[in-house]
Design a protein around this motif. Structure first.
Motif, PDB file in Angstrom:
ATOM      1  N   THR A   1      35.822  44.759  34.073  1.00 52.40           N
ATOM      2  CA  THR A   1      36.539  43.566  34.520  1.00 52.40           C
ATOM      3  C   THR A   1      37.318  42.960  33.359  1.00 52.40           C
ATOM      4  O   THR A   1      38.543  42.927  33.373  1.00 52.40           O
TER       5      THR A   1
ATOM      6  N   TYR B   1      41.216  44.363  28.670  1.00 48.11           N
ATOM      7  CA  TYR B   1      42.364  44.604  29.539  1.00 48.11           C
ATOM      8  C   TYR B   1      43.502  43.656  29.177  1.00 48.11           C
ATOM      9  O   TYR B   1      43.270  42.524  28.710  1.00 48.11           O
TER      10      TYR B   1
ATOM     11  N   VAL C   1      34.932  36.841  39.188  1.00 47.04           N
ATOM     12  CA  VAL C   1      35.922  37.894  38.986  1.00 47.04           C
ATOM     13  C   VAL C   1      35.156  39.159  38.612  1.00 47.04           C
ATOM     14  O   VAL C   1      34.428  39.175  37.620  1.00 47.04           O
TER      15      VAL C   1
ATOM     16  N   ASP D   1      34.562  43.797  39.587  1.00 46.91           N
ATOM     17  CA  ASP D   1      35.218  45.084  39.819  1.00 46.91           C
ATOM     18  C   ASP D   1      34.389  46.026  40.675  1.00 46.91           C
ATOM     19  O   ASP D   1      34.605  47.244  40.640  1.00 46.91           O
TER      20      ASP D   1
ATOM     21  N   VAL E   1      39.270  43.092  40.557  1.00 47.02           N
ATOM     22  CA  VAL E   1      40.407  43.652  39.821  1.00 47.02           C
ATOM     23  C   VAL E   1      40.680  45.074  40.298  1.00 47.02           C
ATOM     24  O   VAL E   1      39.768  45.820  40.654  1.00 47.02           O
TER      25      VAL E   1
ATOM     26  N   LEU F   1      43.167  41.335  42.294  1.00 46.95           N
ATOM     27  CA  LEU F   1      43.910  40.976  41.088  1.00 46.95           C
ATOM     28  C   LEU F   1      44.458  42.239  40.442  1.00 46.95           C
ATOM     29  O   LEU F   1      43.701  43.108  40.028  1.00 46.95           O
ATOM     30  N   HIS F   2      45.792  42.323  40.363  1.00 45.54           N
ATOM     31  CA  HIS F   2      46.439  43.491  39.786  1.00 45.54           C
ATOM     32  C   HIS F   2      46.818  43.279  38.327  1.00 45.54           C
ATOM     33  O   HIS F   2      47.101  44.237  37.617  1.00 45.54           O
TER      34      HIS F   2
ATOM     35  N   PHE G   1      45.919  40.312  35.015  1.00 48.01           N
ATOM     36  CA  PHE G   1      45.249  39.078  34.607  1.00 48.01           C
ATOM     37  C   PHE G   1      46.221  37.909  34.459  1.00 48.01           C
ATOM     38  O   PHE G   1      45.816  36.743  34.563  1.00 48.01           O
TER      39      PHE G   1
END
Length: 231
Positions: free
Chosen positions: A11, A90, A167, A169, A187, A205-206, A208
């Motif tokens: 994530t 990320y 948030v 993954d 994500v 979410l593509h 951040f």
């Protein structure tokens, strides 16, 4: 206070490379060589140490639960020694965290990585102080998808557990948020990104960079009445 709580592995950061190296160190000790493959097995890595050992032993046709149990501490030690060699944050992750904090949200991390390892990794990455709270797999008697770790993270970050957002993954993160009765954002840029839509989170979410604008839509603006958080 409203809080945004983040999962860690897959994530905020891609930790798969160092996790796979730790698992392969165990497989080499067993005489199997490097069983798991970087990239290909990234999704397995982000499911944790026991899953990597289980998956690898099945691959070589020698699965045994006792072997998994005996090598799990060995894997953890190997991982701690080289925890940040291949790991990377990320893009825009920390910029998003800082924007959320500046807007008045509390931020914390709720992970199924052992707390000591999570703390060590965050220190090595130089971002531990950015988060008001950290709850790991062994911080409480239960771990995700039990909602207690998420709610505890929100509390430790100074927030109301009913006004947080997770948030993540994975299905574990989706189920944790659902059990807590709060929204989840999954994500799509992690190893299992293509599978996230099927989990039907409140949002995908593509990038951040888009998170700070998405959060108010799901849990409201800081200081807003609680009833304005979600319809």
């Amino acid at each position: 206070m409203r809080t945004v709580i983040f999962d860690l592995d897959g994530t905020l950061a891609d930790t798969s490379g160092d996790l796979l190296e730790a698992a392969n160190a165990c497989f080499r000790m067993m005489g199997h060589g490097d069983v798991l493959v970087h990239g290909t097995d990234a999704g397995v890595a982000l499911r944790g140490g026991r899953m990597m050992l289980t998956h690898g032993l099945h691959r070589v046709g020698q699965f045994d639960a006792d072997t998994v149990d005996s090598y799990y501490p060995v894997l953890l030690d190997a991982y701690a020694e080289k925890i940040d060699v291949h790991t990377f944050l990320y893009p825009s992750a920390m910029e998003a965290v800082e924007r959320l904090k500046s807007a008045g949200y509390g931020v914390g991390i709720c992970t199924n990585k052992p707390e000591g390892h999570a703390d060590l990794l965050l220190q090595r990455l130089g971002i531990r102080d950015a988060f008001a709270a950290l709850v790991g797999a062994d911080t409480l008697p239960v771990r995700k998808p039990d909602p207690a770790p998420l709610r505890e993270t929100a509390k430790r970050a100074g927030g109301d557990p009913d006004l947080c957002l997770l948030v993540g993954d994975s299905d574990t993160d989706r189920n944790t948020a659902r059990a807590a009765g709060v929204p989840s954002v999954l994500v799509t840029f992690g190893p299992s990104g293509e599978d996230m839509a099927a989990l039907e989170p409140e949002a995908l979410l593509h990038d951040f960079a888009h998170l700070p604008d998405l959060v108010p839509e799901l849990i409201g603006h800081p200081g807003a009445p609680a009833k304005a958080a979600r319809a």
